[in-house]
Design a protein around this motif. Structure first.
Motif, PDB file in Angstrom:
ATOM      1  N   ASP A   1      11.220 -92.105  65.714  1.00 15.84           N
ATOM      2  CA  ASP A   1      11.001 -92.217  64.267  1.00 15.84           C
ATOM      3  C   ASP A   1      10.149 -93.433  63.910  1.00 15.84           C
ATOM      4  O   ASP A   1       9.973 -93.756  62.745  1.00 15.84           O
ATOM      5  N   GLY A   2       9.636 -94.122  64.925  1.00 19.19           N
ATOM      6  CA  GLY A   2       8.790 -95.285  64.705  1.00 19.19           C
ATOM      7  C   GLY A   2       9.539 -96.593  64.594  1.00 19.19           C
ATOM      8  O   GLY A   2       8.936 -97.658  64.595  1.00 19.19           O
TER       9      GLY A   2
ATOM     10  N   ALA B   1      10.227 -89.835  75.480  1.00 19.19           N
ATOM     11  CA  ALA B   1       9.209 -88.773  75.479  1.00 19.19           C
ATOM     12  C   ALA B   1       8.663 -88.512  74.075  1.00 19.19           C
ATOM     13  O   ALA B   1       8.604 -87.380  73.617  1.00 19.19           O
ATOM     14  N   CYS B   2       8.280 -89.573  73.400  1.00 20.64           N
ATOM     15  CA  CYS B   2       7.764 -89.452  72.038  1.00 20.64           C
ATOM     16  C   CYS B   2       6.280 -89.099  72.045  1.00 20.64           C
ATOM     17  O   CYS B   2       5.536 -89.537  72.919  1.00 20.64           O
ATOM     18  N   PRO B   3       5.843 -88.340  71.046  1.00 17.27           N
ATOM     19  CA  PRO B   3       4.404 -88.072  70.914  1.00 17.27           C
ATOM     20  C   PRO B   3       3.689 -89.349  70.496  1.00 17.27           C
ATOM     21  O   PRO B   3       4.330 -90.313  70.069  1.00 17.27           O
TER      22      PRO B   3
ATOM     23  N   SER C   1       5.430 -99.350  69.149  1.00 13.57           N
ATOM     24  CA  SER C   1       4.038 -99.153  69.563  1.00 13.57           C
ATOM     25  C   SER C   1       3.166 -98.671  68.417  1.00 13.57           C
ATOM     26  O   SER C   1       1.992 -98.421  68.592  1.00 13.57           O
ATOM     27  N   CYS C   2       3.742 -98.555  67.249  1.00 10.94           N
ATOM     28  CA  CYS C   2       3.014 -98.100  66.066  1.00 10.94           C
ATOM     29  C   CYS C   2       3.547 -98.868  64.859  1.00 10.94           C
ATOM     30  O   CYS C   2       4.714 -99.225  64.829  1.00 10.94           O
ATOM     31  N   VAL C   3       2.671 -99.096  63.897  1.00  9.55           N
ATOM     32  CA  VAL C   3       3.116 -99.676  62.625  1.00  9.55           C
ATOM     33  C   VAL C   3       2.707 -98.724  61.509  1.00  9.55           C
ATOM     34  O   VAL C   3       1.706 -98.014  61.641  1.00  9.55           O
TER      35      VAL C   3
END
Length: 160
Positions: free
Chosen positions: A100-101, A117-119, A137-139
């Motif tokens: 979910d980020g 195993a996230c996209p 790994s994402c904002v």
């Protein structure tokens, strides 16, 4: 013999109703909003997101998402599909918190690596190495060009 069959059927029905015979387990897996893992209520229509099961708020009409047999010994009492085991086996999160980020496990194991195993980051996210502990790994793109560094490389302020 028809009478005997009728009596046997009635006896089996009564035994099942009284809980003397094991019931076939009900499959309660469902996909909630955004295709996230959920818990299917008795009405076979309402799908409660995993993280709303055992939260002390009844989301099913009959309250089955808050029953003692389901919530009595978390996480052991929950069906396996409702939980995600973090990299540190002492920790777990609800399955709908995986990918979910947000860094729900504390070690990013719910967002990165083979266990999760996230996209890749979706369109609402910017891929980078975050400064803040709560992202992995994402904002969120809404944080781009807001004058605050969220990526180690500052790419959220100059490229995003």
């Amino acid at each position: 013999s028809a009478v005997a069959l009728l009596i046997l059927t009635a006896a089996a029905g009564l035994a099942m109703a009284l809980g003397l015979l094991p019931r076939v387990p009900v499959n309660r897996f469902c996909a909630a909003s955004n295709n996230r893992t959920g818990f299917l209520c008795d009405d076979r229509v309402t799908c409660v997101p995993a993280s709303q099961v055992c939260d002390r708020v009844s989301n099913c009409r009959n309250g089955e998402d808050e029953q003692e047999k389901l919530c009595g010994d978390l996480p052991r009492s929950l069906p396996g599909y409702l939980i995600f085991r973090c990299g540190n086996p002492a920790y777990w999160v609800y399955a709908d918190q995986q990918c979910d980020g947000m860094n729900d496990c504390g070690d990013c194991s719910d967002e990165m690596g083979s266990l999760a195993a996230c996209p890749p980051c979706g369109s609402e996210w910017w891929s980078c190495s975050p400064v803040l502990y709560k992202y992995c790994s994402c904002v969120p793109r809404r944080l781009c060009r807001d004058g605050v560094q969220h990526c180690l490389s500052w790419s959220d302020e100059y490229i995003c």
